[in-house]
Motif scaffolding. Structure first.
Motif, PDB file in Angstrom:
ATOM      1  N   ALA A 116      -6.609   5.580 -20.116  1.00  0.00           N
ATOM      2  CA  ALA A 116      -5.483   4.708 -19.748  1.00  0.00           C
ATOM      3  C   ALA A 116      -4.376   4.801 -20.789  1.00  0.00           C
ATOM      4  CB  ALA A 116      -5.964   3.274 -19.614  1.00  0.00           C
ATOM      5  N   THR A 117      -4.732   4.806 -22.065  1.00  0.00           N
ATOM      6  CA  THR A 117      -3.692   4.770 -23.090  1.00  0.00           C
ATOM      7  C   THR A 117      -3.108   6.150 -23.377  1.00  0.00           C
ATOM      8  OG1 THR A 117      -5.418   4.864 -24.776  1.00  0.00           O
ATOM      9  CG2 THR A 117      -4.555   2.705 -24.259  1.00  0.00           C
ATOM     10  N   LEU A 118      -3.917   7.177 -23.299  1.00  0.00           N
ATOM     11  CA  LEU A 118      -3.417   8.499 -23.671  1.00  0.00           C
ATOM     12  C   LEU A 118      -2.763   9.223 -22.489  1.00  0.00           C
ATOM     13  CD1 LEU A 118      -5.169  10.731 -26.221  1.00  0.00           C
ATOM     14  CD2 LEU A 118      -4.122  11.794 -24.272  1.00  0.00           C
ATOM     15  N   ALA A 137      -1.759   7.881 -19.656  1.00  0.00           N
ATOM     16  CA  ALA A 137      -0.699   7.016 -19.125  1.00  0.00           C
ATOM     17  C   ALA A 137      -0.219   7.495 -17.760  1.00  0.00           C
ATOM     18  CB  ALA A 137       0.426   6.904 -20.131  1.00  0.00           C
ATOM     19  N   ALA A 138       1.045   7.931 -17.701  1.00  0.00           N
ATOM     20  CA  ALA A 138       1.630   8.266 -16.399  1.00  0.00           C
ATOM     21  C   ALA A 138       1.228   9.648 -15.905  1.00  0.00           C
ATOM     22  CB  ALA A 138       3.147   8.201 -16.511  1.00  0.00           C
ATOM     23  N   HIS A 139       0.430  10.381 -16.669  1.00  0.00           N
ATOM     24  CA  HIS A 139       0.171  11.778 -16.315  1.00  0.00           C
ATOM     25  C   HIS A 139      -1.005  11.975 -15.370  1.00  0.00           C
ATOM     26  CE1 HIS A 139       3.204  13.000 -19.232  1.00  0.00           C
ATOM     27  NE2 HIS A 139       2.732  12.013 -19.960  1.00  0.00           N
ATOM     28  N   ARG A 185      -6.475  15.717 -24.106  1.00  0.00           N
ATOM     29  CA  ARG A 185      -5.238  16.357 -24.565  1.00  0.00           C
ATOM     30  C   ARG A 185      -5.152  17.793 -24.049  1.00  0.00           C
ATOM     31  NH1 ARG A 185      -2.381  14.811 -29.143  1.00  0.00           N
ATOM     32  NH2 ARG A 185      -2.593  16.830 -30.143  1.00  0.00           N
ATOM     33  N   PHE A 233      -2.443  19.233 -21.381  1.00  0.00           N
ATOM     34  CA  PHE A 233      -1.605  20.314 -21.892  1.00  0.00           C
ATOM     35  C   PHE A 233      -1.669  21.530 -20.960  1.00  0.00           C
ATOM     36  CE2 PHE A 233      -1.676  24.130 -24.828  1.00  0.00           C
ATOM     37  CZ  PHE A 233      -0.299  24.233 -24.947  1.00  0.00           C
ATOM     38  N   LYS A 253      -3.968  23.798 -28.512  1.00  0.00           N
ATOM     39  CA  LYS A 253      -2.570  24.218 -28.378  1.00  0.00           C
ATOM     40  C   LYS A 253      -2.415  25.732 -28.304  1.00  0.00           C
ATOM     41  CE  LYS A 253       1.908  23.511 -30.586  1.00  0.00           C
ATOM     42  NZ  LYS A 253       2.621  22.931 -31.709  1.00  0.00           N
ATOM     43  N   PRO A 273       6.643   5.332 -16.856  1.00  0.00           N
ATOM     44  CA  PRO A 273       6.070   5.539 -18.194  1.00  0.00           C
ATOM     45  C   PRO A 273       5.353   4.312 -18.768  1.00  0.00           C
ATOM     46  CG  PRO A 273       8.401   5.096 -18.376  1.00  0.00           C
ATOM     47  CD  PRO A 273       8.086   5.068 -16.911  1.00  0.00           C
ATOM     48  N   THR A 281       2.733   2.077 -20.173  1.00  0.00           N
ATOM     49  CA  THR A 281       1.366   2.214 -20.677  1.00  0.00           C
ATOM     50  C   THR A 281       0.652   0.865 -20.646  1.00  0.00           C
ATOM     51  OG1 THR A 281       2.068   1.892 -22.956  1.00  0.00           O
ATOM     52  CG2 THR A 281       1.875   4.152 -22.203  1.00  0.00           C
ATOM     53  N   ARG A 312       5.904   4.453 -22.700  1.00  0.00           N
ATOM     54  CA  ARG A 312       5.845   5.623 -23.579  1.00  0.00           C
ATOM     55  C   ARG A 312       6.510   6.782 -22.871  1.00  0.00           C
ATOM     56  NH1 ARG A 312       0.238   7.771 -24.407  1.00  0.00           N
ATOM     57  NH2 ARG A 312       0.917   9.528 -23.161  1.00  0.00           N
ATOM     58  N   ASP A 348       7.207  10.473 -22.769  1.00  0.00           N
ATOM     59  CA  ASP A 348       6.686  11.726 -23.324  1.00  0.00           C
ATOM     60  C   ASP A 348       7.686  12.844 -23.055  1.00  0.00           C
ATOM     61  OD1 ASP A 348       4.254  10.531 -24.152  1.00  0.00           O
ATOM     62  OD2 ASP A 348       3.464  10.679 -22.112  1.00  0.00           O
ATOM     63  N   ARG A 380       9.678  22.457 -27.198  1.00  0.00           N
ATOM     64  CA  ARG A 380       9.303  23.841 -27.453  1.00  0.00           C
ATOM     65  C   ARG A 380       9.308  24.042 -28.964  1.00  0.00           C
ATOM     66  NH1 ARG A 380       9.357  26.558 -22.712  1.00  0.00           N
ATOM     67  NH2 ARG A 380      10.585  25.628 -21.051  1.00  0.00           N
ATOM     68  N   GLN A 381       8.735  25.134 -29.378  1.00  0.00           N
ATOM     69  CA  GLN A 381       8.673  25.425 -30.813  1.00  0.00           C
ATOM     70  C   GLN A 381      10.079  25.432 -31.406  1.00  0.00           C
ATOM     71  OE1 GLN A 381       5.899  25.687 -32.437  1.00  0.00           O
ATOM     72  NE2 GLN A 381       4.496  25.774 -30.721  1.00  0.00           N
ATOM     73  N   ALA A 436       1.558  12.216 -32.219  1.00  0.00           N
ATOM     74  CA  ALA A 436       1.936  12.353 -30.810  1.00  0.00           C
ATOM     75  C   ALA A 436       0.684  12.386 -29.932  1.00  0.00           C
ATOM     76  CB  ALA A 436       2.748  13.627 -30.625  1.00  0.00           C
ATOM     77  N   PRO A 437       0.638  11.551 -28.895  1.00  0.00           N
ATOM     78  CA  PRO A 437      -0.563  11.527 -28.048  1.00  0.00           C
ATOM     79  C   PRO A 437      -0.804  12.832 -27.296  1.00  0.00           C
ATOM     80  CG  PRO A 437       0.858   9.618 -27.640  1.00  0.00           C
ATOM     81  CD  PRO A 437       1.638  10.572 -28.479  1.00  0.00           C
ATOM     82  N   LEU A 438       0.277  13.532 -26.918  1.00  0.00           N
ATOM     83  CA  LEU A 438       0.117  14.745 -26.117  1.00  0.00           C
ATOM     84  C   LEU A 438       0.537  15.983 -26.903  1.00  0.00           C
ATOM     85  CD1 LEU A 438       1.640  13.564 -22.696  1.00  0.00           C
ATOM     86  CD2 LEU A 438      -0.732  13.418 -23.474  1.00  0.00           C
ATOM     87  N   ILE A 439      -0.100  17.089 -26.579  1.00  0.00           N
ATOM     88  CA  ILE A 439       0.237  18.360 -27.237  1.00  0.00           C
ATOM     89  C   ILE A 439       1.616  18.821 -26.766  1.00  0.00           C
ATOM     90  CG2 ILE A 439      -0.424  20.805 -27.411  1.00  0.00           C
ATOM     91  CD1 ILE A 439      -3.349  19.862 -27.025  1.00  0.00           C
ATOM     92  N   ASN A 440       2.412  19.320 -27.684  1.00  0.00           N
ATOM     93  CA  ASN A 440       3.761  19.829 -27.391  1.00  0.00           C
ATOM     94  C   ASN A 440       4.697  18.783 -26.788  1.00  0.00           C
ATOM     95  OD1 ASN A 440       3.359  22.299 -28.459  1.00  0.00           O
ATOM     96  ND2 ASN A 440       3.675  23.455 -26.572  1.00  0.00           N
TER      97      ASN A 440
END
Lengths: 210, 252
Positions: free
Chosen positions: A78-80, A82-84, A123, A127, A186, B17, B19, B138, B140, B144-145, B197-201
């Protein structure tokens, strides 16, 4: 222009700006320290979900540890995520979690899958995007994600801190070809770029990396 | 030929968004531990997972006496089976919270209403001194690099920083509190970089909007919930004023 209202709210009450971070309190002053505490309490007011959860000690019965793990994974989702995740994706994941951490499938000596591994899994899945994987668990407390299509198969063990160990088998002109390695979540698109199946399963990750 | 859509999405967003959404009612006075315990038992059906929130105080006698450790109960946190619905049951009030995915205002308001009804039946202190409607968002933002992100492309509440360095910010925290144009309602808006950051990239920016009222709070239940409902459009308006079209495109 940034305007600050310094007018008293009524004739009866003196002006009181309330809790305000302002300048750092002098260490020698108790009053300042209290003011600092009050101010930061408001500034960093925790959300209901952010209150720390009591940890189960190791001697806790297995059923309780499994219940706590299922709860922690759902909370983390739920927290990480979220909307995804939409409702359907979330329900599917929760069914997988409930099934994997079912009381009947575990022995009291087993290492219950860790939240650190689940965080890496979540994650990584967000990703990579694309096809959602099947899930499994190892006896060392890690999650395993698998993608399968015909004879092609990718298995990724999710370790804490975004570390992943991967094994890929692809069918090339009727011949199986396999590879394995360890990297971070990653770096997966780059590390797996010589192989075709991952590009079919999560093309978005390759487009983003291009 | 494929035509790339540049349309700006409008609320309700497909990927809002949010949370966490919270309706928090604070009362004058404090409930007794017995009242709280009785109240929490009444929530057991809808919120089967129940945790005690406790503060630990340690006393050390420096003249050679004993060391004491006391656990002081501060309330309870109860959760639904899927962990998405939470109630904080505190001595000075009750907060109903909903984590993502957010099903809408009606569901949260209904749960808050039910919790308050139980509070009224179980606790002597019923005069509300604060209504808080808090939404933690939140945003997100994919990166990019080696790209430098201009936060102002997404957010309208950012710190104004003098030019003492050409290097970009590595983090920020900004908070404002001010009355709104609707009488008796104020708002605290906090924005900050979520770290790590919770998400990668991605860079994630938190936008925490706490709409609250501490005066002219209705005593009758029907009026109370009409009053709480007023915060709904207010927090939506404030959220929309804090974000840009670029941010809205992320919610499509």
């Amino acid at each position: 222009m940034i305007q600050l209202n310094i007018a008293p709210p009524s004739r009866r009450q003196p002006y009181d700006p309330g809790s305000f971070l302002g300048a750092l309190p002098l260490p020698s002053s108790d009053a300042s320290a209290k003011r600092w505490q009050a101010a930061t309490e408001i500034l960093v007011k925790p959300a209901p979900s952010a209150f720390p959860t009591p940890q189960s000690p190791n001697q806790t019965p297995l059923a309780q540890r499994l219940f706590d793990a299922r709860a922690a994974f759902k909370m983390k989702t739920a927290t990480l995520a979220a909307a995804h995740f939409n409702d359907a994706e979330r329900s599917r994941l929760f069914k997988q979690i409930d099934s994997l951490l079912d009381n009947e499938s575990w022995d009291s000596d087993d290492v219950v899958t860790t939240e650190a591994s689940f965080t890496t899994l979540l994650r990584m899945v967000l990703f990579l995007g694309g096809r959602r994987p099947g899930l499994g668990v190892t006896s060392t407390g890690n999650f395993i994600a698998t993608w399968t299509e015909g004879d092609d198969r990718l298995t990724i063990e999710c370790k804490p801190q975004d570390r992943v160990r991967w094994v890929l088998v692809q069918n090339l002109d009727g011949q199986p070809e396999s590879a394995a390695g360890e990297t971070t979540a990653k770096r997966l698109p780059e590390v797996l770029s010589p192989y075709d199946p991952p590009k079919r399963w999560f093309p978005h990750a390759y487009q983003a990396a291009a | 030929m494929a035509i790339m859509s540049n349309t700006v999405p409008k609320p309700p967003y497909p990927r809002a968004p949010i949370t966490e959404g919270v309706i928090h009612l604070t009362v004058e006075g404090k409930a007794t531990p017995a009242e709280l315990e009785k109240l929490v038992k009444r929530f057991a059906k809808d919120y089967p997972q129940q945790e005690t929130l406790a503060a630990l105080s340690v006393g050390i006698n420096t003249t050679g006496g004993v060391t004491t450790v006391q656990q002081q109960p501060q309330g309870y946190r109860v959760k639904s089976t899927d962990q998405a619905d939470i109630l904080l049951v505190l001595p000075d009030g009750i907060a109903a919270s909903r984590l993502a995915p957010y099903p809408g205002w009606e569901q949260l308001q209904e749960r808050s209403r039910a919790a308050w009804a139980e509070w009224r039946d179980s606790v002597a202190h019923k005069i509300i001194k604060r209504i808080g409607v808090r939404y933690i968002n939140r945003i997100d933002i994919p990166i990019r690099q080696s790209e430098i992100l201009d936060i102002e492309e997404y957010l309208r509440i950012v710190p104004r920083v003098p030019e003492f360095s050409k290097r970009p910010l590595s983090g920020f925290w900004a908070q404002v509190t001010k009355p709104t144009d609707i009488p008796h309602w104020s708002v605290s808006v906090t924005s900050n970089i979520v770290s790590p950051a919770p998400l990668i990239n991605h860079v994630s920016v938190a936008l925490d909007i706490d709409v609250f009222r501490i005066e002219q709070i209705p005593g009758r239940d029907a009026d109370l919930w009409e009053c709480v409902d007023a915060a709904r459009s207010l927090k939506n308006t404030i959220f929309e004023s804090c974000i840009t079209d670029e941010a809205r495109r992320l919610f499509a």
